[in-house]
Structure formats: structure tokens, C-alpha cells
Design an enzyme around this catalytic site. Structure first.
Site, PDB file in Angstrom:
ATOM      1  N   ALA A  64      11.331  -3.034  -5.479  1.00 49.81           N
ATOM      2  CA  ALA A  64       9.997  -2.758  -6.003  1.00 49.81           C
ATOM      3  C   ALA A  64       9.230  -1.993  -4.929  1.00 49.81           C
ATOM      4  O   ALA A  64       9.528  -2.102  -3.738  1.00 49.81           O
ATOM      5  CB  ALA A  64       9.302  -4.072  -6.316  1.00 49.81           C
ATOM      6  N   GLY A 109      14.156  -5.804  -6.077  1.00 44.58           N
ATOM      7  CA  GLY A 109      14.148  -5.461  -7.495  1.00 44.58           C
ATOM      8  C   GLY A 109      15.284  -4.542  -7.901  1.00 44.58           C
ATOM      9  O   GLY A 109      15.677  -4.510  -9.077  1.00 44.58           O
ATOM     10  N   GLU A 112      18.015  -6.756  -8.628  1.00 43.79           N
ATOM     11  CA  GLU A 112      17.730  -7.458  -9.887  1.00 43.79           C
ATOM     12  C   GLU A 112      18.023  -6.595 -11.111  1.00 43.79           C
ATOM     13  O   GLU A 112      18.480  -7.097 -12.136  1.00 43.79           O
ATOM     14  CB  GLU A 112      16.278  -7.961  -9.875  1.00 43.79           C
ATOM     15  CG  GLU A 112      16.128  -9.031  -8.809  1.00 43.79           C
ATOM     16  CD  GLU A 112      14.727  -9.586  -8.658  1.00 43.79           C
ATOM     17  OE1 GLU A 112      13.856  -8.847  -8.157  1.00 43.79           O
ATOM     18  OE2 GLU A 112      14.499 -10.741  -9.024  1.00 43.79           O
ATOM     19  N   GLU A 132      13.630 -10.188  -0.645  1.00 42.97           N
ATOM     20  CA  GLU A 132      12.192 -10.434  -0.822  1.00 42.97           C
ATOM     21  C   GLU A 132      11.634 -11.404   0.211  1.00 42.97           C
ATOM     22  O   GLU A 132      10.474 -11.309   0.610  1.00 42.97           O
ATOM     23  CB  GLU A 132      11.925 -10.976  -2.230  1.00 42.97           C
ATOM     24  CG  GLU A 132      12.065  -9.945  -3.347  1.00 42.97           C
ATOM     25  CD  GLU A 132      13.461  -9.874  -3.955  1.00 42.97           C
ATOM     26  OE1 GLU A 132      14.428 -10.355  -3.334  1.00 42.97           O
ATOM     27  OE2 GLU A 132      13.558  -9.335  -5.076  1.00 42.97           O
TER      28      GLU A 132
HETATM   29  C1  HXC Z   1       8.216   1.552  -1.104  1.00 43.65           C
HETATM   30  C2  HXC Z   1       9.979   2.399   0.077  1.00 43.65           C
HETATM   31  C3  HXC Z   1      10.776   1.288  -0.249  1.00 43.65           C
HETATM   32  C4  HXC Z   1      10.193   0.273  -1.065  1.00 43.65           C
HETATM   33  C5  HXC Z   1      11.932   2.605   0.989  1.00 43.65           C
HETATM   34  N1  HXC Z   1      10.749   3.190   0.841  1.00 43.65           N
HETATM   35  N2  HXC Z   1      11.974   1.442   0.346  1.00 43.65           N
HETATM   36  N3  HXC Z   1       8.717   2.526  -0.351  1.00 43.65           N
HETATM   37  N4  HXC Z   1       8.922   0.467  -1.440  1.00 43.65           N
HETATM   38  N5  HXC Z   1      10.867  -0.772  -1.463  1.00 43.65           N
HETATM   39  C6  HXC Z   1      10.278   4.466   1.394  1.00 43.65           C
HETATM   40  C7  HXC Z   1       9.950   4.373   2.878  1.00 43.65           C
HETATM   41  O1  HXC Z   1       8.663   3.843   3.078  1.00 43.65           O
HETATM   42  C8  HXC Z   1      10.062   5.813   3.287  1.00 43.65           C
HETATM   43  O2  HXC Z   1       8.896   6.507   2.868  1.00 43.65           O
HETATM   44  C9  HXC Z   1      11.225   6.319   2.432  1.00 43.65           C
HETATM   45  O3  HXC Z   1      11.331   5.420   1.331  1.00 43.65           O
HETATM   46  C10 HXC Z   1      12.541   6.282   3.189  1.00 43.65           C
HETATM   47  O4  HXC Z   1      12.734   4.982   3.697  1.00 43.65           O
HETATM   48  P1  HXC Z   1      13.096   4.675   5.228  1.00 43.65           P
HETATM   49  O5  HXC Z   1      12.735   3.262   5.492  1.00 43.65           O
HETATM   50  O6  HXC Z   1      12.507   5.700   6.133  1.00 43.65           O
HETATM   51  O7  HXC Z   1      14.672   4.879   5.174  1.00 43.65           O
HETATM   52  P2  HXC Z   1      15.785   4.144   6.066  1.00 43.65           P
HETATM   53  O8  HXC Z   1      15.361   4.059   7.499  1.00 43.65           O
HETATM   54  O9  HXC Z   1      17.053   4.823   5.696  1.00 43.65           O
HETATM   55  O10 HXC Z   1      15.817   2.626   5.546  1.00 43.65           O
HETATM   56  C11 HXC Z   1      16.206   2.389   4.195  1.00 43.65           C
HETATM   57  C12 HXC Z   1      15.930   0.905   3.824  1.00 43.65           C
HETATM   58  C13 HXC Z   1      14.436   0.587   4.099  1.00 43.65           C
HETATM   59  C14 HXC Z   1      16.834  -0.006   4.648  1.00 43.65           C
HETATM   60  C15 HXC Z   1      16.269   0.758   2.352  1.00 43.65           C
HETATM   61  O11 HXC Z   1      13.610   1.614   3.511  1.00 43.65           O
HETATM   62  C16 HXC Z   1      14.001  -0.712   3.548  1.00 43.65           C
HETATM   63  O12 HXC Z   1      14.289  -1.785   4.101  1.00 43.65           O
HETATM   64  N6  HXC Z   1      13.259  -0.696   2.443  1.00 43.65           N
HETATM   65  C17 HXC Z   1      12.666  -1.867   1.826  1.00 43.65           C
HETATM   66  C18 HXC Z   1      13.747  -2.631   1.076  1.00 43.65           C
HETATM   67  C19 HXC Z   1      13.182  -3.892   0.449  1.00 43.65           C
HETATM   68  O13 HXC Z   1      12.662  -4.769   1.176  1.00 43.65           O
HETATM   69  N7  HXC Z   1      13.260  -4.021  -0.859  1.00 43.65           N
HETATM   70  C20 HXC Z   1      12.751  -5.181  -1.601  1.00 43.65           C
HETATM   71  C21 HXC Z   1      11.319  -4.966  -1.990  1.00 43.65           C
HETATM   72  S1  HXC Z   1      10.620  -6.397  -2.728  1.00 43.65           S
HETATM   73  P3  HXC Z   1       8.120   7.533   3.823  1.00 43.65           P
HETATM   74  O14 HXC Z   1       6.937   7.908   2.998  1.00 43.65           O
HETATM   75  O15 HXC Z   1       7.823   6.788   5.070  1.00 43.65           O
HETATM   76  O16 HXC Z   1       9.118   8.626   4.015  1.00 43.65           O
HETATM   77  C22 HXC Z   1      11.119  -6.354  -4.307  1.00 43.65           C
HETATM   78  C23 HXC Z   1      10.519  -7.395  -5.186  1.00 43.65           C
HETATM   79  C24 HXC Z   1      11.056  -7.335  -6.614  1.00 43.65           C
HETATM   80  O17 HXC Z   1      11.885  -5.538  -4.696  1.00 43.65           O
HETATM   81  C25 HXC Z   1      10.314  -8.302  -7.509  1.00 43.65           C
HETATM   82  C26 HXC Z   1       8.922  -7.892  -7.817  1.00 43.65           C
HETATM   83  C27 HXC Z   1       8.193  -8.791  -8.807  1.00 43.65           C
END
Ligand code: HXC
Length: 256
Positions: A64, A109, A112, A132
Site C-alpha cells: 500500500a 498489500g 495480500e 506491515e
Molecule cells: C509508497 C513507495 C513504496 C510504498 C516504494 N515506494 N515502496 N512509496 N509506498 N509502499 C517508492 C519509494 O518511496 C521511492 O520513491 C520509489 O518507490 C523507489 O523505492 P526505493 O525505496 O528508492 O527503492 P529500493 O531502494 O529499491 O527499495 C525497494 C523496497 C523499498 C525494498 C521495496 O521501497 C521498501 O521497503 N518499500 C516499502 C515496502 C513496504 O513496507 N510495503 C508494505 C506497506 S504497508 P521516490 O519518490 O523516493 O523515488 C501495506 C499495508 C497493506 O502494504 C494494508 C493496508 C490496509
């Protein structure tokens, strides 16, 4: 219909839904979730025999959109949770088999949405997990229920409590992926699987899917009752007559 962050493409009867927000690693925001919902409806209405879900670029779905979520009130988070659940439910209830082609990061997500598909095939460089907990929240689009049913209670608890990010081989060993293939082969392997699924008798396939869902998402008792009714309802259909006639006549069946 066209959308800015989602693509729906057809190869014969196989529809591929691609989340196309590569700058954010296909993170799901409101617009993208709403578009996914509309695309799934369109694919079902157009009679897709198989639906493939994948991501543009190097990620499947990195979760998400955290930048959107961070300021949500509890009330707004309720609506946000519902919206993602609606899309996951639409995948689960899609009237034909769904296949997640997990081409890269599938976190939170993203994991999911893959869990809501019927089958999952991964590229060997893919990483998957319900991460998460690292953000101070829990899975909100179905993983607390679907992950334990897929990989077992112990493994699911470890994954969710520790926010484990599994590589594709470990995830396959845990039962999360049915198949792991070299990155460059993913599209072809999923295409072949989709073609095989599309060639199966569609009504029997849909009925089998609903019976499995009924038991896994409800009780085993309700699933068994559903199976009894659904099994009988297939008798008299073209595909039942044709499938059995083909066996007796020692030829390939021609399904509707
Ligand atoms: C918003 C995201 C994102 C996310 C990546 N980006 N994941 N933006 N939400 N979930 C964006 C980054 O901010 C960045 O934007 C660009 O994508 C590239 O990401 P980087 O981090 O620079 O890439 P990298 O170093 O290769 O790392 C990749 C990654 C990391 C390991 C996937 O981005 C990461 O850990 N992302 C979060 C993963 C996560 O925690 N997902 C779960 C979310 S909670 P800019 O603008 O800086 O270039 C969830 C809840 C679901 O999903 C249920 C809800 C009700």
C-alpha cells in the site's frame, strides 16, 4: 476503458491486469485500487477465461502507498482497508482462475493481492512478505486470514510478527509460490499456464473454485455442503456430457 496506473490487456481469452506505477514500485493508492476494481469488473464482463495479475517494471506491488497512509485517521483507515479488501475479494471471487505473476517486490498489500489470487508463480529474484509490522501496523487486506491458510499457522505468525521478507525459493518452500522460474521466463511460463487453464471446461473450473473458496473462507461443513450441490449441478451440462463421451469414445474432448 483506460486508467493511468493500471493496464488491462488481452491475449485471446486471457486478460492481464498490470499495476503500472513503476516510479513508486507499483505501490497501491486510492486511484490504483479503484482502477483495479473497475478493470476486474471489465475483465469478468468480457468473459476472461483466466486473469493474470502482475506489476510493471521490476516490482510486483511494493505494498500500500505509505506516503498516502501515513496521515490517515482511524476513520479514514477504515475506508482505506475496505477499499483494498474489495479488490482482494474481487480477485478471490473472480469467475475464472486468477494467477499472480510475481515479478519482483511483493510486500504488505502486494503480498495480500498475490494471496487473493488462485495461483502464484514467481520470478526467482522476487521478494515477498507481510512487512506491515515494521510500520507499526498489521496486514489490512486479508493476510492475517489468508496467509495462515496457505502456509500454516506457525510460518504465517513468524512472517507477520517478524515482517520477514522471503526470497522466492524460501517462499515456495513455505507454500506461498507454486513455481519459481528464471526472471526472463516468467511471462512465458505464466502464459503457458494461463493457456492450459483457459482450455479447461470453464463452468466446471468456476464451480471448483467456488467450492474451494466456500470451505476455506467459511467452514469445512459449508464447503462440503456446497460441493455436494455444485457437483450435481454440473451433470447435464455440455462439458460434462462431452468430457465423458470423449473418454468413452477415446478422443479429445471439445469443451464449450
Ligand atoms: C509508497 C513507495 C513504496 C510504498 C516504494 N515506494 N515502496 N512509496 N509506498 N509502499 C517508492 C519509494 O518511496 C521511492 O520513491 C520509489 O518507490 C523507489 O523505492 P526505493 O525505496 O528508492 O527503492 P529500493 O531502494 O529499491 O527499495 C525497494 C523496497 C523499498 C525494498 C521495496 O521501497 C521498501 O521497503 N518499500 C516499502 C515496502 C513496504 O513496507 N510495503 C508494505 C506497506 S504497508 P521516490 O519518490 O523516493 O523515488 C501495506 C499495508 C497493506 O502494504 C494494508 C493496508 C490496509
Amino acid at each position: 476503458m483506460s486508467w493511468d496506473t493500471v493496464r488491462l490487456e488481452w491475449d485471446g481469452d486471457v486478460a492481464t491486469l498490470t499495476v503500472d506505477r513503476p516510479d513508486a514500485l507499483n505501490a497501491l493508492n486510492v486511484e490504483t485500487l479503484e482502477a483495479m476494481g473497475e478493470a476486474l469488473e471489465e475483465a469478468a464482463d468480457e468473459g476472461a477465461r483466466v486473469l493474470v495479475l502482475t506489476g510493471a517494471g521490476d516490482a510486483f506491488i511494493a505494498g500500500a502507498d505509505i506516503k498516502y497512509m501515513r496521515e490517515l485517521s482511524a476513520e479514514a483507515a477504515q475506508d482505506w482497508g475496505e477499499l483494498g479488501h474489495d479488490v482482494a475479494d474481487a480477485l478471490k471471487a473472480f469467475p475464472a482462475p486468477t494467477v499472480a505473476a510475481v515479478n519482483g517486490y511483493a510486500f504488505g498489500g502486494g503480498c495480500e493481492m498475490a494471496l487473493a489470487c488462485d495461483l502464484r508463480v514467481a520470478a526467482e529474484s522476487a521478494l515477498i512478505g507481510n512487512t506491515e509490522i515494521d510500520l507499526g501496523i498489521i496486514p489490512g487486506w486479508g493476510a492475517t486470514q489468508r496467509l495462515p491458510r496457505l502456509v500454516g499457522d506457525e510460518t504465517a505468525r513468524r512472517m507477520i510478527f517478524l515482517g520477514e521478507r522471503l526470497d522466492a525459493a524460501s517462499a515456495a518452500e513455505a507454500g506461498l509460490f507454486g513455481e519459481v522460474v528464471p526472471d526472463d521466463d516468467l511471462t512465458d511460463v505464466v502464459g503457458e499456464l494461463a493457456d492450459r487453464l483457459a482450455a479447461q471446461p470453464a463452468f466446471a473450473m468456476q464451480t471448483a473454485k467456488q467450492a474451494i473458496n466456500q470451505g476455506l473462507e467459511g467452514s469445512q461443513e459449508s464447503g462440503l455442503a456446497y460441493e455436494k450441490r455444485a457437483f450435481a449441478s454440473l451433470f447435464g451440462t455440455h462439458d460434462q456430457r462431452e468430457g465423458m463421451a470423449a473418454f468413452v469414445e477415446d478422443r479429445d474432448p471439445e469443451f464449450e
